[in-house]
Design a protein around this motif. Structure first.
Motif, PDB file in Angstrom:
ATOM      1  N   MET A 152      -9.011   6.304  -1.892  1.00 40.73           N
ATOM      2  CA  MET A 152      -8.812   4.860  -1.994  1.00 40.73           C
ATOM      3  C   MET A 152      -8.811   4.217  -0.611  1.00 40.73           C
ATOM      4  O   MET A 152      -9.405   3.159  -0.405  1.00 40.73           O
ATOM      5  CB  MET A 152      -7.501   4.550  -2.725  1.00 40.73           C
ATOM      6  CG  MET A 152      -7.271   3.074  -2.963  1.00 40.73           C
ATOM      7  SD  MET A 152      -8.483   2.298  -4.049  1.00 40.73           S
ATOM      8  CE  MET A 152      -8.015   3.013  -5.600  1.00 40.73           C
TER       9      MET A 152
ATOM     10  N   GLN B 162      -5.164   9.089  -2.632  1.00 36.43           N
ATOM     11  CA  GLN B 162      -4.804   8.166  -1.565  1.00 36.43           C
ATOM     12  C   GLN B 162      -5.896   8.113  -0.496  1.00 36.43           C
ATOM     13  O   GLN B 162      -6.314   7.039  -0.077  1.00 36.43           O
ATOM     14  CB  GLN B 162      -3.480   8.589  -0.940  1.00 36.43           C
ATOM     15  CG  GLN B 162      -2.983   7.650   0.128  1.00 36.43           C
ATOM     16  CD  GLN B 162      -1.649   8.090   0.698  1.00 36.43           C
ATOM     17  OE1 GLN B 162      -0.967   8.938   0.151  1.00 36.43           O
ATOM     18  NE2 GLN B 162      -1.278   7.500   1.822  1.00 36.43           N
TER      19      GLN B 162
ATOM     20  N   VAL C  12      -7.777  -2.394  -5.647  1.00 33.24           N
ATOM     21  CA  VAL C  12      -6.451  -2.146  -6.191  1.00 33.24           C
ATOM     22  C   VAL C  12      -6.125  -3.261  -7.171  1.00 33.24           C
ATOM     23  O   VAL C  12      -5.874  -4.385  -6.792  1.00 33.24           O
ATOM     24  CB  VAL C  12      -5.376  -2.102  -5.074  1.00 33.24           C
ATOM     25  CG1 VAL C  12      -4.002  -1.870  -5.660  1.00 33.24           C
ATOM     26  CG2 VAL C  12      -5.721  -1.029  -4.067  1.00 33.24           C
ATOM     27  N   LYS C  13      -6.173  -2.919  -8.448  1.00 35.95           N
ATOM     28  CA  LYS C  13      -5.923  -3.932  -9.497  1.00 35.95           C
ATOM     29  C   LYS C  13      -4.803  -3.506 -10.388  1.00 35.95           C
ATOM     30  O   LYS C  13      -4.509  -2.416 -10.630  1.00 35.95           O
ATOM     31  CB  LYS C  13      -7.188  -4.163 -10.298  1.00 35.95           C
ATOM     32  CG  LYS C  13      -8.286  -4.724  -9.436  1.00 35.95           C
ATOM     33  CD  LYS C  13      -9.553  -4.890 -10.225  1.00 35.95           C
ATOM     34  CE  LYS C  13     -10.636  -5.415  -9.280  1.00 35.95           C
ATOM     35  NZ  LYS C  13     -11.881  -5.623  -9.876  1.00 35.95           N
TER      36      LYS C  13
ATOM     37  N   TYR D 116      -8.843  -4.986  -0.327  1.00 39.51           N
ATOM     38  CA  TYR D 116      -7.690  -4.378  -0.987  1.00 39.51           C
ATOM     39  C   TYR D 116      -7.630  -4.869  -2.437  1.00 39.51           C
ATOM     40  O   TYR D 116      -7.485  -4.079  -3.366  1.00 39.51           O
ATOM     41  CB  TYR D 116      -6.403  -4.727  -0.240  1.00 39.51           C
ATOM     42  CG  TYR D 116      -5.160  -4.107  -0.836  1.00 39.51           C
ATOM     43  CD1 TYR D 116      -4.794  -2.817  -0.518  1.00 39.51           C
ATOM     44  CD2 TYR D 116      -4.353  -4.820  -1.710  1.00 39.51           C
ATOM     45  CE1 TYR D 116      -3.657  -2.235  -1.047  1.00 39.51           C
ATOM     46  CE2 TYR D 116      -3.207  -4.257  -2.245  1.00 39.51           C
ATOM     47  CZ  TYR D 116      -2.861  -2.968  -1.913  1.00 39.51           C
ATOM     48  OH  TYR D 116      -1.732  -2.398  -2.446  1.00 39.51           O
ATOM     49  N   SER D 117      -7.789  -6.167  -2.618  1.00 40.23           N
ATOM     50  CA  SER D 117      -7.745  -6.746  -3.972  1.00 40.23           C
ATOM     51  C   SER D 117      -8.896  -6.250  -4.834  1.00 40.23           C
ATOM     52  O   SER D 117      -8.755  -6.106  -6.045  1.00 40.23           O
ATOM     53  CB  SER D 117      -7.811  -8.274  -3.887  1.00 40.23           C
ATOM     54  OG  SER D 117      -6.695  -8.753  -3.189  1.00 40.23           O
TER      55      SER D 117
ATOM     56  N   TRP E 159       0.838  -1.201   0.000  1.00 41.01           N
ATOM     57  CA  TRP E 159       0.000   0.000   0.000  1.00 41.01           C
ATOM     58  C   TRP E 159       0.868   1.244   0.000  1.00 41.01           C
ATOM     59  O   TRP E 159       0.609   2.194  -0.733  1.00 41.01           O
ATOM     60  CB  TRP E 159      -0.949   0.015   1.192  1.00 41.01           C
ATOM     61  CG  TRP E 159      -1.627   1.340   1.357  1.00 41.01           C
ATOM     62  CD1 TRP E 159      -1.371   2.279   2.310  1.00 41.01           C
ATOM     63  CD2 TRP E 159      -2.631   1.907   0.518  1.00 41.01           C
ATOM     64  NE1 TRP E 159      -2.162   3.379   2.132  1.00 41.01           N
ATOM     65  CE2 TRP E 159      -2.958   3.180   1.025  1.00 41.01           C
ATOM     66  CE3 TRP E 159      -3.300   1.463  -0.619  1.00 41.01           C
ATOM     67  CZ2 TRP E 159      -3.901   4.003   0.451  1.00 41.01           C
ATOM     68  CZ3 TRP E 159      -4.255   2.289  -1.196  1.00 41.01           C
ATOM     69  CH2 TRP E 159      -4.551   3.539  -0.667  1.00 41.01           C
TER      70      TRP E 159
ATOM     71  N   LEU F 191       2.250   1.822  -3.432  1.00 38.27           N
ATOM     72  CA  LEU F 191       1.196   2.280  -4.333  1.00 38.27           C
ATOM     73  C   LEU F 191       0.808   3.728  -4.017  1.00 38.27           C
ATOM     74  O   LEU F 191       0.575   4.527  -4.923  1.00 38.27           O
ATOM     75  CB  LEU F 191      -0.034   1.378  -4.221  1.00 38.27           C
ATOM     76  CG  LEU F 191      -1.228   1.737  -5.090  1.00 38.27           C
ATOM     77  CD1 LEU F 191      -0.844   1.655  -6.569  1.00 38.27           C
ATOM     78  CD2 LEU F 191      -2.391   0.819  -4.801  1.00 38.27           C
TER      79      LEU F 191
END
Length: 126
Positions: free
Chosen positions: A74, A71, A125-126, A121-122, A59, A62
């Motif tokens: 997200m 940020q 966030v791809k 998270y998955s 994280w 990213l």
């Protein structure tokens, strides 16, 4: 801390029992207490999620590619997802235990966030 939680729960139950809408009861005291407990649990999960997310190396890497607004947005999406899905990963017994035992609450919240954070998270966030 236990005394404060019990006092808040007792006051909330007392007030909820008196609340009516157009002359009818709005619900049971137990239902109101469960809602309050659920909201407290979700807030604790959200806080733990943000802590764990910000200590996660993937994280943090990213986040370096995003603006502060991106940020924050997200992080809010991910932790909102965790807060919504977390109650599905905890039993009623654990919720009751978390309501009265601060040490158990911290452990239950940490375990629940750990189970849920990866999935959320998955998802975002791809």
């Amino acid at each position: 801390m236990k005394k404060v939680l019990l006092a808040v729960a007792a006051i909330s139950m007392s007030l909820a029992a008196c609340t009516t809408t157009t002359g009818t009861s709005t619900g049971t005291t137990a239902g109101t207490a469960a809602t309050i407990g659920s909201n407290i649990f979700k807030a604790a999960v959200d806080n733990q999620c943000r802590t764990e997310l910000n200590s996660n190396n993937a994280w943090r890497a990213l986040a370096l590619t995003m603006t502060a607004e991106q940020q924050t947005a997200m992080e809010t999406k991910i932790c909102s997802c965790v807060s919504e899905k977390a109650p599905q990963n905890v039993t009623a017994v654990d919720l009751a235990t978390a309501a009265v035992d601060q040490n158990a609450r911290a452990q239950i919240v940490a375990n629940t966030v750990a189970k849920t954070l990866t999935a959320c998270y998955s998802e975002f966030v791809k």
